[in-house]
Each structure stands twice: as C-alpha cells, then as structure tokens.
Design an enzyme around this catalytic site. Structure first.
Site, PDB file in Angstrom:
ATOM      1  N   LEU A  76      -0.355   1.226  -2.738  1.00  0.00           N
ATOM      2  CA  LEU A  76      -1.707   1.765  -2.668  1.00  0.00           C
ATOM      3  C   LEU A  76      -2.372   1.290  -3.943  1.00  0.00           C
ATOM      4  O   LEU A  76      -1.919   1.634  -5.042  1.00  0.00           O
ATOM      5  CB  LEU A  76      -1.672   3.289  -2.583  1.00  0.00           C
ATOM      6  CG  LEU A  76      -2.955   4.021  -2.193  1.00  0.00           C
ATOM      7  CD1 LEU A  76      -3.475   3.533  -0.843  1.00  0.00           C
ATOM      8  CD2 LEU A  76      -2.725   5.520  -2.156  1.00  0.00           C
ATOM      9  N   ASP A  77      -3.415   0.450  -3.821  1.00  0.00           N
ATOM     10  CA  ASP A  77      -3.942  -0.227  -5.010  1.00  0.00           C
ATOM     11  C   ASP A  77      -4.450   0.753  -6.062  1.00  0.00           C
ATOM     12  O   ASP A  77      -4.699   1.931  -5.776  1.00  0.00           O
ATOM     13  CB  ASP A  77      -5.010  -1.253  -4.626  1.00  0.00           C
ATOM     14  CG  ASP A  77      -6.301  -0.611  -4.141  1.00  0.00           C
ATOM     15  OD1 ASP A  77      -7.009  -0.016  -4.965  1.00  0.00           O
ATOM     16  OD2 ASP A  77      -6.613  -0.746  -2.942  1.00  0.00           O
ATOM     17  N   LYS A  78      -4.598   0.256  -7.264  1.00  0.00           N
ATOM     18  CA  LYS A  78      -4.900   1.099  -8.421  1.00  0.00           C
ATOM     19  C   LYS A  78      -6.188   1.890  -8.255  1.00  0.00           C
ATOM     20  O   LYS A  78      -6.286   3.043  -8.694  1.00  0.00           O
ATOM     21  CB  LYS A  78      -4.981   0.231  -9.684  1.00  0.00           C
ATOM     22  CG  LYS A  78      -5.157   1.023 -10.968  1.00  0.00           C
ATOM     23  CD  LYS A  78      -5.084   0.122 -12.190  1.00  0.00           C
ATOM     24  CE  LYS A  78      -5.184   0.930 -13.479  1.00  0.00           C
ATOM     25  NZ  LYS A  78      -5.053   0.072 -14.687  1.00  0.00           N
TER      26      LYS A  78
END
Length: 225
Positions: A102-104
């Site tokens: 889950l991207d930053k």
C-alpha cells in the site's frame, strides 16, 4: 497437493537420506507428527511438530493473521534502512510480513501474517481477489471518467482489467480491483487528467477494515482466515 508438501520429501531434505529410506521410516512408525505416530506419507504444514527418535525435526509454528490499518506516510517495507518503514510502527513481537503493498501516500487495510502460503493466493490476479478502495480526486467526477475507469486504461505498458466503480459524491468514489499494479489507481486517474488527494483501502476479499483507525489492528476471525 505436491510432493514438496509431503512428509517423505521433508525427511529427505531434513535428514539427508534417500526417498526409499524416508518412506521406510514412515512405514515403520518412527515418525511422530504432533505427538501422534504417522504411518503414511501425508501432507504436512509449517504448523506441524515433527519428531524422530526423540529429536524434534520441526517445531510447529503458530500462524498469525492480522488486519492492520496502515496510516498515510508509512512505507510498506520491513527494511530498517528505509525511512518511515513499516516495522518501526508495528507493535508485534512475532516476525510477520505484509501481504502486498500500500503506497506511502495511501492508507487503510493491510494484511499481516507469518504464513507465506497466503501471499500468492491473495495477490495473483487469476485468483480474482477483490480489493476495494475509497478515493477522492481533485476534479469533479464525469460520466466519461467513470466509463474509462471501469473499462480499463493503459498504464505501465498494459491495459488494466475492468473494474467496478461507484461514485459517492462529486469528488469521491469507490473502486474494486482484482489486480495490483504499482500505484494503479493514481496512475489511472492521472491518465484521465485527475490527481488523487485521498486513497484508502477498505477491503481485501471478504476482510473489511471495519472501525479500525490508523495504527489499530485486530486478529482475523476463523471464518475470515
């Protein structure tokens, strides 16, 4: 079921013996699984404790499955050399890893486990595991935006699979994917002239984020596992 999951294969590798010798140990009743003598070349898992001549060859591992709310600003990595890494905020003593990423800049549901077998079944698109997201963009949602997001958009050299998308209001929508390309939703929106200002994953398969808040977690129930 493959030979690699069988007790005989485990004994060959662990004791460095031949297939024939491993099978003889099993048939002669010299191998115990979870304190019960085993006479068959059965399938085993990492949860089984296996002993031979009072020597423990494998200690059964307790499998852990956790629904965790990853906050925005945290990288989905266990690498301590990377700033804002996931391991720095996890409160668990057990060695666990995230299933997928889950991207930053995104937040929401992240599955954590010490069970390596669950990884492929959750992430590979042929298993058609749905991932649902709540998204907010910087421009009003139009009918053509919904149509193109649903039918597929060319990103990263390929066309995305069809999605299910539902508008919530002028700027927000829910979308369901069965694949997980790198920053997929953000790239799709960008191709249509929009930028994502908020992105939250709220469901993976039948597992929902529920009332969890950032940094909160819960152990999965048996039915979910």
């Amino acid at each position: 079921m493959t030979f690699r999951n069988r007790l005989q294969y485990f004994l060959v590798k662990k004791l460095k013996i031949s297939n024939k010798s491993a099978l003889e140990l099993i048939i002669s009743g010299q191998i115990y699984i979870n304190r019960i003598v085993c006479f068959e070349n059965i399938e085993i898992t990492q949860t089984d404790t296996i002993t031979y001549e009072s020597e423990t060859l494998q200690i059964g591992k307790k499998l852990i499955y956790i629904a965790f709310y990853k906050p925005r600003g945290v990288e989905t990595t266990l690498n301590p050399k990377i700033d804002d890494n996931l391991i720095s905020i996890l409160p668990f003593k057990e060695l666990i890893f995230p299933v997928g990423r889950l991207d930053k800049d995104s937040e929401g549901l992240l599955l954590l486990t010490n069970d390596g077998k669950i990884f492929d079944k959750t992430l590979r698109k042929e298993f058609q595991i749905e991932k649902e997201y709540l998204v907010k963009i910087d421009k009003p949602i139009s009918p053509i935006f919904l149509e193109k997001m649903a039918s597929g958009i060319s990103i990263l050299g390929k066309t995305t699979l069809p999605t299910k998308i539902e508008p919530i209001n002028e700027f927000e929508f829910k979308i369901i994917l069965v694949e997980g390309l790198n920053r997929q939703i953000r790239r799709m929106c960008y191709k249509l002239g929009c930028e994502v200002s908020f992105l939250k994953r709220i469901r993976i398969g039948e597992i929902g984020i529920g009332n969890l808040k950032p940094l909160e977690y819960r152990y999965l129930e048996k039915a979910e596992m």
